[in-house]
Enzyme design. Structure first.
Site, PDB file in Angstrom:
ATOM      1  N   GLY A 164      -0.988  -2.792   4.044  1.00 22.80           N
ATOM      2  CA  GLY A 164       0.083  -1.712   4.625  1.00 22.80           C
ATOM      3  C   GLY A 164       0.845  -2.331   5.705  1.00 22.80           C
ATOM      4  N   ARG A 165      -0.018  -2.615   6.992  1.00 21.09           N
ATOM      5  CA  ARG A 165       0.813  -2.873   8.073  1.00 21.09           C
ATOM      6  C   ARG A 165       1.581  -4.088   8.065  1.00 21.09           C
ATOM      7  NH1 ARG A 165      -3.600  -0.217  12.341  1.00 21.09           N
ATOM      8  NH2 ARG A 165      -3.380   1.928  11.469  1.00 21.09           N
ATOM      9  N   SER A 172       0.830  -1.339  -0.017  1.00 18.24           N
ATOM     10  CA  SER A 172       0.026  -0.035   0.286  1.00 18.24           C
ATOM     11  C   SER A 172       0.804   1.391  -0.064  1.00 18.24           C
ATOM     12  CB  SER A 172      -0.782   0.017   1.198  1.00 18.24           C
ATOM     13  OG  SER A 172      -1.927  -0.986   1.348  1.00 18.24           O
ATOM     14  N   PRO A 173       0.324   2.272  -0.611  1.00 23.48           N
ATOM     15  CA  PRO A 173       1.033   3.572  -0.416  1.00 23.48           C
ATOM     16  C   PRO A 173       0.810   3.846   1.058  1.00 23.48           C
ATOM     17  CG  PRO A 173      -1.176   3.821  -1.421  1.00 23.48           C
ATOM     18  CD  PRO A 173      -0.794   2.530  -1.344  1.00 23.48           C
ATOM     19  N   TYR A 187      -7.753  15.160   0.916  1.00 24.06           N
ATOM     20  CA  TYR A 187      -6.578  15.826   0.348  1.00 24.06           C
ATOM     21  C   TYR A 187      -7.191  17.039  -0.598  1.00 24.06           C
ATOM     22  CZ  TYR A 187      -3.475  13.220   3.206  1.00 24.06           C
ATOM     23  OH  TYR A 187      -2.918  12.477   4.324  1.00 24.06           O
TER      24      TYR A 187
END
Length: 779
Positions: free
Chosen positions: A712-713, A411-412, A571
């Site tokens: 991700g993690r 993941s980003p 964002y």
């Protein structure tokens, strides 16, 4: 001790039984408005594990139940002329009326008072009681008279259902899916005693209206449904018993207790019938409340303990029920699927069953699901083994001219470790290690297009030659030492810019003097104490677009394989998309088409400069988790608009739009949005969010819910996550650098042995069967 139980259903009766056993001298009374043998519905369902619990807590009632049940081990799914039968499930059905009579007999045996055809209309009628248990059902008067205290939330689901019975014998829990001229009907069916089966009939509101069911009587509805399921009923009738069409109310309460009053069972919380947990939840409530009284000396302490210890289990069950019911509400979404994929989705819909544990129960069915997946990969032009395929997560994927070796994605993830936008040796090791670890695609963190586009001082950028050189070094290493593709994610922080580093205060504003001016779709600050952004002018839009284009051109020179435009998480571009943050009154605000205008403008400009044979994706927040914000249906429209502009993949994240967002967390909690966009919009999607294992990845892919899986993690904790997963599944073809080949070989040897041992342990740990014939044979 004086205990008054309002409601003679399974929850109230079972709690009374357990408490009377523990406190023989207590005066316990069960008050029920109906007659002893009145009951709604036909059968109830218990799993082997639930029966184990009943056996532990009250052996006499357990024996009475198991002597009066119908047992089955299989689930059958009938869809488009296909039949799939999956074993190893272990359930029993019991007549609801029989269950109540058995519990009543046990209560009388223990000396519990029972008052039938008695209605309590006020708690004042029970003054002097030490404990009042409100087990008075979905329409609980106790809860409704004290709404301000209990603060119930009732989510009335859209689908219509009715509870009927039949004389049709069944030897499995059976799902029938039927398409008619009016729409789709679903039957959830199971036998609960010899010659009797429960039929819960469900359909969506449109089909209900088209069929004219709202104007039919119970009897007319039954005859109509006999026609729909004529083949399945095989000449047997449908029987009615207050079989009214209704909508399921998913009930939650902020509080469960009030002074000496406690809500129990459906009064407190409901679980959808599609996971068969309503009665189980109620009786386990009774057990949990009983355990709280065993642990604590006072009513006050026991009720506080019950709230504290029981809530997590209830919420997990309700979450599984929520996910399951939503699957049935959107069955049209899955109708075009291959019957095997469809059936795999039925089995794994609630997340309680996954690829791995389904393989333990029904290995041939999981192999068939993997074969169907492999056939779809071969249809894309890949030469893959279809007869003995690799699991779905290890199958290749193509976007434009880019081929991905497997479906695992890093993941980003922002690392907040750059210096003036410059990637450092930390980034070189970070991305390089994960590429060598076997992932199919590595996403960069959000890389900012200008100094004032950063979230924090630690964010990476791509606006000068030095940054370009640093990124080129990383990309070159990934290409030289792995088969991973690397995707550049470009973004602009917008109103969330000029913030502190994550570990110093997530999204908290920098102190005055360190912050830079920020811009957004509208002049709306993130937190009240945050800097108020300036609303973007057309001049600002042109400048920012040119910064994105310049960064993308640098990305081409770096050698990135893919480009993603970050339009999520509040964002800059996300602030245009969401009505929560876009308050503009010009052509860039208002309707979803207007809110899409500027993000699409940027995306199209990037697509024009980005090489045609290289893919582009867009990350969106598929829901804001805020009332009045973006919904899943909106997300489909947004995704389709980006696809029309040339997006090859939709990266489906959610939320982080504003502080008031209230996500419903859980395993794979964002996957339903990837699922909706993929199966309603017909677009390739990437699922992300609380996906932690290869098992979950295989489950999502085999059910047709996404095309790529971002983790991700797990990759932060284990850079070689994918390589290790390949070992666990015996996938020897995964790439490893020549220097690491000995380690890969050892991993494969060890993992094969470890997996065999794990399977053996899981098989031994399976709940014992409560089918008398099967137990006798096993013994």
């Amino acid at each position: 001790m004086r205990i008054e139980v309002i409601g003679g259903g399974p929850a109230g009766l079972y709690f009374a039984i357990l408490m009377k056993k523990q406190r023989p001298n207590a005066r316990i009374r069960v008050i029920e408005r109906n007659r002893p043998d009145d009951t709604f519905g036909f059968g109830v369902v218990f799993s082997d594990q639930t029966l184990d619990t009943f056996e532990e807590y009250d052996l006499p009632s357990y024996k009475a139940i198991t002597e009066n049940f119908a047992y089955w081990d299989d689930i059958e799914i009938h869809f488009k002329g296909s039949l799939h039968r999956i074993g190893g499930n272990g359930f029993c059905g019991c007549s609801r009326r029989t269950l109540l009579l058995l519990l009543q007999d046990r209560a009388r045996e223990l000396g519990i008072e029972m008052d039938f055809e008695t209605e309590i209309k006020s708690l004042d009628e029970l003054a002097g009681a030490d404990l009042i248990v409100a087990a008075d059902g979905i329409n609980s008067f106790v809860r409704e008279q004290n709404r301000e205290h209990f603060q119930p939330q009732v989510d009335l689901r859209p689908n219509k259902f009715t509870w009927m019975g039949s004389t049709k014998p069944l030897d499995a829990f059976t799902f029938y899916f039927k398409e008619t001229e009016h729409g789709i009907f679903i039957a959830h069916t199971y036998q609960y005693e010899p010659g009797r089966s429960t039929w819960v009939l469900e359909t969506d509101p449109e089909t209900f209206d088209k069929a004219g069911l709202g104007d039919m009587s119970e009897e007319e509805s039954a005859r109509f449904l006999e026609g729909v399921f004529a083949e399945e009923l095989d000449g047997h009738p449908l029987m009615i018993n207050r079989s009214l069409w209704r909508q399921f109310p998913m009930i939650r309460n902020k509080r469960w207790t009030m002074d000496n009053v406690v809500l129990l069972g459906d009064a407190k919380s409901t679980a959808h019938f599609s996971i068969g947990s309503g009665t189980k939840l109620a009786m386990e409530d009774a057990i949990a409340l009983y355990e709280s009284f065993r642990r604590k000396d006072t009513v006050e302490a026991a009720l506080a303990d019950f709230e504290a210890t029981r809530r997590e289990d209830v919420e997990k069950t309700q979450h599984a029920a929520d996910v399951s019911l939503v699957w049935f509400e959107h069955v049209k979404r899955y109708w075009p699927m291959d019957p095997v994929t469809f059936s795999f989705g039925v089995m794994t819909r609630s997340k309680a069953i996954t690829y791995d544990n389904l393989e333990l129960r029904a290995p041939e069915f999981v192999k068939e699901a993997s074969q169907v997946f492999a056939k779809s990969v071969r249809a894309q032009g890949f030469d893959v083994d279809v007869e003995n395929p690799a699991p779905p997560a290890f199958q290749p994927f193509r976007m434009r001219g880019m081929t991905v070796e497997n479906r695992f994605v890093v993941s980003p993830m922002c690392m907040y470790s750059a210096k003036e936008g410059m990637p450092t040796d930390f980034h070189f090791v970070h991305y390089g290690a994960r590429a060598v670890g076997g992932a199919g695609i590595i996403f960069t963190e959000m890389t900012c297009v200008a100094p004032d586009a950063r979230i924090t001082h630690g964010c990476t950028g791509l606006w000068n030659d030095e940054q370009q050189a640093a990124w080129t070094r990383i990309v070159d290493f990934v290409h030289a030492n792995s088969k991973a593709k690397i995707c550049l994610q470009l973004g602009h922080a917008g109103r969330k810019g000029a913030s502190k580093l994550m570990w110093e205060g997530m999204d908290q504003p920098l102190p005055e003097g360190e912050a830079w001016p920020i811009i957004s779709a509208s002049a709306v600050s993130y937190y009240p104490e945050s800097q108020v952004p300036r609303e973007m002018t057309r001049e600002d839009m042109d400048r920012v677009k040119s910064e994105f284009i310049a960064a993308a051109k640098r990305g081409i020179d770096c050698g990135f394989d893919m480009l993603e435009l970050h339009s999520a998480h509040g964002y800059l571009l996300a602030s245009f998309l969401s009505p929560v943050t876009n308050k503009r009154t010009d052509e860039y605000g208002g309707s979803i088409e207007n809110r899409l205008r500027y993000p699409l403008e940027v995306f199209k400009a990037l697509r024009e400069v980005w090489p045609n044979d290289k893919p582009m994706s867009v990350r969106i927040s598929a829901t804001d988790w805020i009332e009045g914000g973006i919904t899943g249906d909106d997300a489909v429209k947004i995704a389709e608009a980006f696809a029309d502009a040339g997006a090859d993949l939709v990266d489906c994240s959610t939320g982080q739009t504003a502080p008031e967002s209230a996500p419903v967390y859980g395993r794979m909690f964002q996957t339903p949005y990837a699922d909706q966009i993929r199966n309603e919009g017909g677009l390739a999607t990437m699922a992300v969010g609380a996906i932690t294992s290869a098992d979950q990845a295989n489950t999502i892919l085999a059910a047709g819910r996404a095309d790529l899986i971002a983790l991700g993690r797990p990759h932060l904790a284990d850079p070689s996550f994918t390589l290790r997963a390949a070992g666990e599944y015996g996938v020897s073809g995964i790439f490893a650098p020549v220097q690491y080949e000995p380690g890969k070989a050892q991993l494969l040897r060890n993992a094969e042995r470890d997996r065999e041992e794990l399977i053996e342990l899981k098989l031994k740990a399976k709940p014992k069967t409560h089918n008398p014939a099967m137990r006798e044979a096993a013994e």
